[in-house]
Write a protein that holds these residues in place. Structure first.
Motif, PDB file in Angstrom:
ATOM      1  N   ILE A 188      43.938  55.259  29.617  1.00  0.00           N
ATOM      2  CA  ILE A 188      42.826  55.755  30.418  1.00  0.00           C
ATOM      3  C   ILE A 188      43.047  57.196  30.856  1.00  0.00           C
ATOM      4  CG2 ILE A 188      41.607  55.452  32.611  1.00  0.00           C
ATOM      5  CD1 ILE A 188      42.149  52.400  32.246  1.00  0.00           C
ATOM      6  N   ALA A 189      44.257  57.530  31.289  1.00  0.00           N
ATOM      7  CA  ALA A 189      44.519  58.895  31.745  1.00  0.00           C
ATOM      8  C   ALA A 189      44.273  59.908  30.638  1.00  0.00           C
ATOM      9  CB  ALA A 189      45.954  58.997  32.260  1.00  0.00           C
ATOM     10  N   ARG A 190      44.686  59.580  29.420  1.00  0.00           N
ATOM     11  CA  ARG A 190      44.461  60.511  28.298  1.00  0.00           C
ATOM     12  C   ARG A 190      43.008  60.498  27.850  1.00  0.00           C
ATOM     13  NH1 ARG A 190      47.248  58.840  23.790  1.00  0.00           N
ATOM     14  NH2 ARG A 190      47.142  56.735  24.628  1.00  0.00           N
ATOM     15  N   ARG A 191      42.376  59.335  27.852  1.00  0.00           N
ATOM     16  CA  ARG A 191      40.974  59.229  27.463  1.00  0.00           C
ATOM     17  C   ARG A 191      40.078  59.999  28.432  1.00  0.00           C
ATOM     18  NH1 ARG A 191      38.891  53.236  26.438  1.00  0.00           N
ATOM     19  NH2 ARG A 191      39.761  53.600  24.344  1.00  0.00           N
ATOM     20  N   MET A 192      40.410  59.952  29.707  1.00  0.00           N
ATOM     21  CA  MET A 192      39.599  60.637  30.712  1.00  0.00           C
ATOM     22  C   MET A 192      39.878  62.134  30.771  1.00  0.00           C
ATOM     23  SD  MET A 192      39.395  57.976  33.917  1.00  0.00           S
ATOM     24  CE  MET A 192      37.855  58.716  34.478  1.00  0.00           C
ATOM     25  N   GLY A 193      40.991  62.559  30.168  1.00  0.00           N
ATOM     26  CA  GLY A 193      41.360  63.962  30.235  1.00  0.00           C
ATOM     27  C   GLY A 193      42.202  64.300  31.451  1.00  0.00           C
ATOM     28  N   PRO A 247      31.023  53.196  35.624  1.00  0.00           N
ATOM     29  CA  PRO A 247      30.900  53.859  36.931  1.00  0.00           C
ATOM     30  C   PRO A 247      31.671  55.174  37.025  1.00  0.00           C
ATOM     31  CG  PRO A 247      32.358  51.971  37.090  1.00  0.00           C
ATOM     32  CD  PRO A 247      31.733  51.907  35.734  1.00  0.00           C
ATOM     33  N   LEU A 248      32.568  55.440  36.081  1.00  0.00           N
ATOM     34  CA  LEU A 248      33.328  56.689  36.101  1.00  0.00           C
ATOM     35  C   LEU A 248      32.913  57.642  34.974  1.00  0.00           C
ATOM     36  CD1 LEU A 248      36.976  55.527  36.951  1.00  0.00           C
ATOM     37  CD2 LEU A 248      35.072  56.062  38.479  1.00  0.00           C
ATOM     38  N   TYR A 249      31.747  57.415  34.415  1.00  0.00           N
ATOM     39  CA  TYR A 249      31.299  58.193  33.249  1.00  0.00           C
ATOM     40  C   TYR A 249      31.336  59.693  33.523  1.00  0.00           C
ATOM     41  CZ  TYR A 249      28.404  59.537  29.242  1.00  0.00           C
ATOM     42  OH  TYR A 249      27.939  60.109  28.072  1.00  0.00           O
ATOM     43  N   ASP A 250      30.869  60.119  34.678  1.00  0.00           N
ATOM     44  CA  ASP A 250      30.777  61.554  34.967  1.00  0.00           C
ATOM     45  C   ASP A 250      32.130  62.200  35.229  1.00  0.00           C
ATOM     46  OD1 ASP A 250      28.039  61.457  34.690  1.00  0.00           O
ATOM     47  OD2 ASP A 250      27.648  61.226  36.839  1.00  0.00           O
ATOM     48  N   LEU A 251      33.163  61.408  35.405  1.00  0.00           N
ATOM     49  CA  LEU A 251      34.502  61.946  35.640  1.00  0.00           C
ATOM     50  C   LEU A 251      35.369  61.905  34.381  1.00  0.00           C
ATOM     51  CD1 LEU A 251      35.250  60.283  39.105  1.00  0.00           C
ATOM     52  CD2 LEU A 251      34.908  62.732  38.680  1.00  0.00           C
ATOM     53  N   CYS A 252      34.797  61.497  33.264  1.00  0.00           N
ATOM     54  CA  CYS A 252      35.579  61.206  32.065  1.00  0.00           C
ATOM     55  C   CYS A 252      35.233  62.138  30.909  1.00  0.00           C
ATOM     56  CB  CYS A 252      35.339  59.759  31.650  1.00  0.00           C
ATOM     57  SG  CYS A 252      36.313  59.226  30.231  1.00  0.00           S
ATOM     58  N   ASP A 253      36.260  62.588  30.185  1.00  0.00           N
ATOM     59  CA  ASP A 253      36.053  63.411  28.990  1.00  0.00           C
ATOM     60  C   ASP A 253      35.817  62.574  27.742  1.00  0.00           C
ATOM     61  OD1 ASP A 253      36.429  65.678  30.494  1.00  0.00           O
ATOM     62  OD2 ASP A 253      38.502  66.021  29.843  1.00  0.00           O
ATOM     63  N   ARG A 254      36.116  61.281  27.795  1.00  0.00           N
ATOM     64  CA  ARG A 254      35.925  60.351  26.674  1.00  0.00           C
ATOM     65  C   ARG A 254      36.614  60.856  25.399  1.00  0.00           C
ATOM     66  NH1 ARG A 254      31.901  60.638  29.844  1.00  0.00           N
ATOM     67  NH2 ARG A 254      30.770  62.258  28.725  1.00  0.00           N
ATOM     68  N   ASP A 261      28.435  57.182  17.087  1.00  0.00           N
ATOM     69  CA  ASP A 261      28.857  56.305  15.992  1.00  0.00           C
ATOM     70  C   ASP A 261      29.510  55.018  16.479  1.00  0.00           C
ATOM     71  OD1 ASP A 261      27.944  58.197  14.235  1.00  0.00           O
ATOM     72  OD2 ASP A 261      29.911  59.102  13.879  1.00  0.00           O
ATOM     73  N   GLY A 262      29.867  54.984  17.759  1.00  0.00           N
ATOM     74  CA  GLY A 262      30.523  53.804  18.293  1.00  0.00           C
ATOM     75  C   GLY A 262      31.972  53.667  17.867  1.00  0.00           C
ATOM     76  N   GLU A 263      32.569  54.768  17.444  1.00  0.00           N
ATOM     77  CA  GLU A 263      33.953  54.726  16.983  1.00  0.00           C
ATOM     78  C   GLU A 263      34.907  55.096  18.126  1.00  0.00           C
ATOM     79  OE1 GLU A 263      34.378  57.211  13.587  1.00  0.00           O
ATOM     80  OE2 GLU A 263      33.108  55.957  12.303  1.00  0.00           O
ATOM     81  N   VAL A 264      36.036  54.411  18.172  1.00  0.00           N
ATOM     82  CA  VAL A 264      37.032  54.648  19.212  1.00  0.00           C
ATOM     83  C   VAL A 264      38.406  54.762  18.560  1.00  0.00           C
ATOM     84  CG1 VAL A 264      38.111  53.743  21.304  1.00  0.00           C
ATOM     85  CG2 VAL A 264      35.678  53.338  20.883  1.00  0.00           C
ATOM     86  N   VAL A 265      39.116  55.839  18.841  1.00  0.00           N
ATOM     87  CA  VAL A 265      40.479  56.017  18.368  1.00  0.00           C
ATOM     88  C   VAL A 265      41.350  56.376  19.566  1.00  0.00           C
ATOM     89  CG1 VAL A 265      39.738  56.751  16.073  1.00  0.00           C
ATOM     90  CG2 VAL A 265      40.188  58.469  17.851  1.00  0.00           C
ATOM     91  N   ASP A 266      42.650  56.235  19.381  1.00  0.00           N
ATOM     92  CA  ASP A 266      43.575  56.654  20.427  1.00  0.00           C
ATOM     93  C   ASP A 266      43.414  58.147  20.643  1.00  0.00           C
ATOM     94  OD1 ASP A 266      46.504  57.765  21.189  1.00  0.00           O
ATOM     95  OD2 ASP A 266      46.246  55.733  21.966  1.00  0.00           O
ATOM     96  N   PRO A 267      43.454  58.619  21.886  1.00  0.00           N
ATOM     97  CA  PRO A 267      43.277  60.061  22.139  1.00  0.00           C
ATOM     98  C   PRO A 267      44.228  60.937  21.331  1.00  0.00           C
ATOM     99  CG  PRO A 267      43.116  58.868  24.191  1.00  0.00           C
ATOM    100  CD  PRO A 267      43.520  57.859  23.146  1.00  0.00           C
ATOM    101  N   SER A 268      45.426  60.446  21.027  1.00  0.00           N
ATOM    102  CA  SER A 268      46.389  61.255  20.291  1.00  0.00           C
ATOM    103  C   SER A 268      45.936  61.541  18.862  1.00  0.00           C
ATOM    104  CB  SER A 268      47.748  60.542  20.245  1.00  0.00           C
ATOM    105  OG  SER A 268      47.653  59.303  19.543  1.00  0.00           O
ATOM    106  N   GLU A 269      44.941  60.781  18.370  1.00  0.00           N
ATOM    107  CA  GLU A 269      44.454  60.969  17.011  1.00  0.00           C
ATOM    108  C   GLU A 269      43.358  62.021  16.933  1.00  0.00           C
ATOM    109  OE1 GLU A 269      43.454  57.357  14.964  1.00  0.00           O
ATOM    110  OE2 GLU A 269      44.922  56.204  16.145  1.00  0.00           O
ATOM    111  N   VAL A 270      42.922  62.524  18.086  1.00  0.00           N
ATOM    112  CA  VAL A 270      41.878  63.521  18.100  1.00  0.00           C
ATOM    113  C   VAL A 270      42.471  64.881  17.743  1.00  0.00           C
ATOM    114  CG1 VAL A 270      40.163  64.705  19.508  1.00  0.00           C
ATOM    115  CG2 VAL A 270      40.523  62.242  19.776  1.00  0.00           C
ATOM    116  N   VAL A 271      41.876  65.529  16.774  1.00  0.00           N
ATOM    117  CA  VAL A 271      42.321  66.849  16.359  1.00  0.00           C
ATOM    118  C   VAL A 271      41.254  67.862  16.705  1.00  0.00           C
ATOM    119  CG1 VAL A 271      43.046  68.312  14.421  1.00  0.00           C
ATOM    120  CG2 VAL A 271      43.676  65.884  14.467  1.00  0.00           C
ATOM    121  N   ASP A 272      41.625  68.852  17.512  1.00  0.00           N
ATOM    122  CA  ASP A 272      40.653  69.884  17.865  1.00  0.00           C
ATOM    123  C   ASP A 272      40.193  70.608  16.620  1.00  0.00           C
ATOM    124  OD1 ASP A 272      40.869  69.240  20.503  1.00  0.00           O
ATOM    125  OD2 ASP A 272      42.449  70.716  20.903  1.00  0.00           O
ATOM    126  N   GLY A 273      38.892  70.851  16.571  1.00  0.00           N
ATOM    127  CA  GLY A 273      38.318  71.499  15.410  1.00  0.00           C
ATOM    128  C   GLY A 273      38.724  72.900  15.202  1.00  0.00           C
TER     129      GLY A 273
END
Length: 273
Positions: A188-193, A247-254, A261-273
């Motif tokens: 959650i901490a990484r998903r929220m930023g 309830p925490l949508y506005d505080l989250c970077d997701r 697309d409804g796809e979810v990966v571990d935050p560590s798999e996200v590669v900045d463009g």
């Protein structure tokens, strides 16, 4: 989302039976200074509160070992069976140090990984007696000595990791500024930023403890776990059902979540463009 009635009356802190007492959450009397604090304050509007500390130290260590890689639902019966057979708490290390591993493994079978956990518990009991002489002296060490020293000492025991050591500091020692990181908190901490996407458990802990006031860290830990169970699951977080579902949508970077697309990966798999 799960019904609020599914929220456990007890978590690893043990409810009233685990020491401490329910208490008002003091998080709304000033504006949060960080987003991490704002998240914990928002959680304070959702979940019950608890004053931490009061558990017997060695029992708390055993309880936390039992909780590793399993749920409270599975580990609680194992803890109850262990205490019924090998208690009382103030003699627990003395009793467990002499227990045949097969007997202990059978007693804690509901917690899973019972062979491994029984080895760790017996080894920890032998270590505690060798280092401190008795269960009460170990408990005194946890409550009274410098938290950094307690943490480092606990980490010297094979099978005791950072989350286990931090839970003992929080639930037995009642130490402020301790934010244990389990799999829910890490995600959650990484998903929220609130921490870098590639941060390991220790890096997440450092970010949270650095950005959440000491008196709010204990509650932040337990509440974030509950939030992960009810809303921010690993594979299907609530935000996939729309912004209003979380309830925490506005505080989250997701981070790692593609709402279209409804796809979810571990935050560590996200590669900045």
């Amino acid at each position: 989302m799960s019904d609020r009635r599914d929220e456990p009356a007890e978590n690893i802190s043990g409810g009233d039976a685990g020491g401490g007492a329910f208490a008002a959450f003091e998080g709304s009397d000033h504006e949060a200074e960080t987003r991490a604090e704002a998240v914990v304050d928002a959680l304070g509007e959702m979940y019950w509160q608890k004053a931490y500390g009061g558990q017997d130290g060695f029992e708390c260590l055993v309880r936390t070992i039992l909780s590793q890689n399993t749920s409270d639902k599975a580990s609680q019966p194992a803890h109850d069976s262990l205490m019924e057979r090998y208690g009382p708490a103030d003699r627990l290390a003395e009793t467990l140090a002499g227990v045949p591993q097969d007997d202990l493994a059978e007693t804690i079978a509901s917690a899973g990984l019972y062979n491994q956990k029984s080895e760790v518990i017996i080894r920890a009991a032998e270590w505690a007696l060798d280092r401190f002489g008795s269960t009460p002296e170990f408990d005194h060490f946890v409550r009274e000595r410098d938290p950094g020293e307690v943490r480092e000492t606990l980490l010297s025991v094979s099978g005791v990791g950072p989350k286990t050591a931090d839970c003992v500091l929080l639930f037995a020692g009642g130490r402020g500024g301790v934010f244990p990181v389990d799999t829910h908190v890490h995600r959650i901490a990484r998903r929220m930023g609130l921490a870098p996407a590639a941060a390991d458990h220790e890096a997440v802990r450092a970010h949270l403890e650095g950005n959440v006031p000491a008196e709010k860290c204990g509650f932040g830990h337990t509440a974030m776990i509950q939030f992960g169970r009810e809303y921010c699951a690993a594979r299907k977080p609530a935000c996939l059902d729309g912004p209003e579902a979380c309830p925490l949508y506005d505080l989250c970077d997701r981070v790692g979540i593609d709402e279209l697309d409804g796809e979810v990966v571990d935050p560590s798999e996200v590669v900045d463009g």
